[in-house]
Design an enzyme around this catalytic site. Structure first.
Site, mmCIF file in Angstrom:
data_model
loop_
_atom_site.group_PDB
_atom_site.id
_atom_site.type_symbol
_atom_site.label_atom_id
_atom_site.label_comp_id
_atom_site.label_asym_id
_atom_site.label_seq_id
_atom_site.Cartn_x
_atom_site.Cartn_y
_atom_site.Cartn_z
ATOM 1 N N LYS A 98 0.601 -0.972 0.385
ATOM 2 C CA LYS A 98 -0.166 0.096 0.187
ATOM 3 C C LYS A 98 0.391 1.447 -0.146
ATOM 4 O O LYS A 98 2.475 1.071 0.121
ATOM 5 C CB LYS A 98 -1.276 0.078 1.081
ATOM 6 C CG LYS A 98 -1.968 -1.076 1.447
ATOM 7 C CD LYS A 98 -3.083 -0.912 2.115
ATOM 8 C CE LYS A 98 -3.656 -0.015 2.724
ATOM 9 N NZ LYS A 98 -4.036 0.673 1.243
ATOM 10 N N GLU A 107 -2.485 5.055 7.096
ATOM 11 C CA GLU A 107 -3.386 3.370 6.352
ATOM 12 C C GLU A 107 -3.103 2.427 7.751
ATOM 13 O O GLU A 107 -3.642 2.499 8.274
ATOM 14 C CB GLU A 107 -2.456 3.697 5.066
ATOM 15 C CG GLU A 107 -3.409 4.059 4.154
ATOM 16 C CD GLU A 107 -3.223 4.230 2.868
ATOM 17 O OE1 GLU A 107 -4.466 4.639 2.484
ATOM 18 O OE2 GLU A 107 -2.416 3.253 2.633
ATOM 19 N N LYS A 125 -4.549 -6.303 -9.020
ATOM 20 C CA LYS A 125 -3.858 -5.783 -7.989
ATOM 21 C C LYS A 125 -3.599 -7.175 -7.031
ATOM 22 O O LYS A 125 -2.819 -7.481 -6.557
ATOM 23 C CB LYS A 125 -4.614 -4.899 -6.810
ATOM 24 C CG LYS A 125 -4.970 -4.144 -7.237
ATOM 25 C CD LYS A 125 -4.734 -2.848 -7.484
ATOM 26 C CE LYS A 125 -4.957 -1.764 -7.980
ATOM 27 N NZ LYS A 125 -5.282 -0.534 -6.870
HETATM 28 C C1 5RP Z 1 -3.407 4.715 -0.579
HETATM 29 C C2 5RP Z 1 -2.964 3.264 -0.954
HETATM 30 C C3 5RP Z 1 -4.313 2.927 -1.958
HETATM 31 O O1 5RP Z 1 -5.157 2.000 -1.159
HETATM 32 C C4 5RP Z 1 -3.643 2.332 -2.726
HETATM 33 O O2 5RP Z 1 -3.105 2.943 -3.711
HETATM 34 C C5 5RP Z 1 -4.957 1.880 -4.053
HETATM 35 O O3 5RP Z 1 -5.095 2.923 -4.663
HETATM 36 P P1 5RP Z 1 -6.525 3.326 -5.661
HETATM 37 O O4 5RP Z 1 -7.404 2.565 -5.189
HETATM 38 O O5 5RP Z 1 -6.754 4.445 -6.402
HETATM 39 O O6 5RP Z 1 -6.140 2.073 -6.871
HETATM 40 O O7 5RP Z 1 -2.576 3.124 -0.110
HETATM 41 O O8 5RP Z 1 -1.689 4.627 0.055
#
Ligand code: 5RP
Length: 231
Positions: A98, A107, A125
């Protein structure tokens, strides 16, 4: 289906499932990113706007407040019932990368306070092994050079991201790491002096993952028992 439609689809599926469980006294943790923004849209359009939330970034806080959703300070909360967040990579054991959006430290704090961590992603992902997505590492600005040197000795190729985090720190995006043992790598990177947090989320994995697939369905996966924190 476009990437954005997949994000909306997975956010709606997770929201519909969780909405049935919401209790008025619950505090929800809200992550950061475009997938979570779709979840916030669901929350806003529902009758659940009385819930209290803790936020993982300034961006999310601004969005929640603009939608008149109550945001409470992390220090005023003892437990978060459910934490909803996206991810940049998810491995088969639910370890994550993340921090693509730069909010990794808050987070991880919210994930660590949460009874249930629910991750919402599209199938792009999912990976067999973490590390293709460069691992974000939040670093004190005064130490980005020595930390980068140490990450290089571990086999990584750190690149300094432009800009600052909400906490006034830098991010090194580290490519080239083969993260076969996520617990080990999370601890090892966290132990480098000057590191604030690594974007490897292995010690605080989600218990549940919703995955949107290109055929338009949403797969709800529950963590292998050994990784579940609650029954
Ligand atoms: C932010 C994060 C997000 O959860 C991760 O980058 C995924 O982002 P998205 O939902 O825009 O694909 O860790 O720090």
């Amino acid at each position: 289906m476009s990437p954005n439609e997949l994000k909306q689809r997975v956010a709606e599926a997770a929201f519909l499932q969780l909405e049935q469980l919401f209790q008025p006294n619950w505090v929800l943790g809200i992550g950061t990113g475009s997938t979570v923004n779709c979840f916030i849209d669901c929350l806003t359009q529902s009758s659940q706007t009385h819930l209290s939330t803790v936020s993982s970034s300034v961006q999310t806080t601004d969005r929640l407040k603009a939608d008149n959703i109550k945001v409470v300070d992390i220090n005023d909360v003892s437990e978060v019932m459910v934490y909803i967040d996206g991810a940049d990579e998810v491995d088969p054991s639910f370890a994550l990368i993340k921090g693509g959006g730069g909010a990794l430290t808050r987070e991880k704090i919210v994930a660590s306070m949460s009874r249930n961590f629910v991750c919402i992603v599209d199938e792009s992902k999912l990976v067999d092994r973490l590390g293709k997505f460069p691992v974000p590492v939040e670093v004190l600005p005064l130490a980005h050079h020595p930390v980068a040197t140490k990450l290089g000795k571990l086999g990584g190729h750190p690149k300094l991201r432009s800009g600052m985090t909400d906490n006034g720190n830098c991010i090194l995006d580290v490519s080239g790491l083969e993260i076969d043992e996520p617990d080990y790598w999370e601890r090892t990177i966290n132990d480098i002096p000057g590191v604030v947090t690594t974007g490897i989320f292995s010690l605080h994995r989600p218990q549940e993952i919703f995955v949107a697939t290109v055929d338009g369905s949403v797969d709800h996966r529950v963590a292998p028992k050994s990784f579940r924190l609650s029954p």
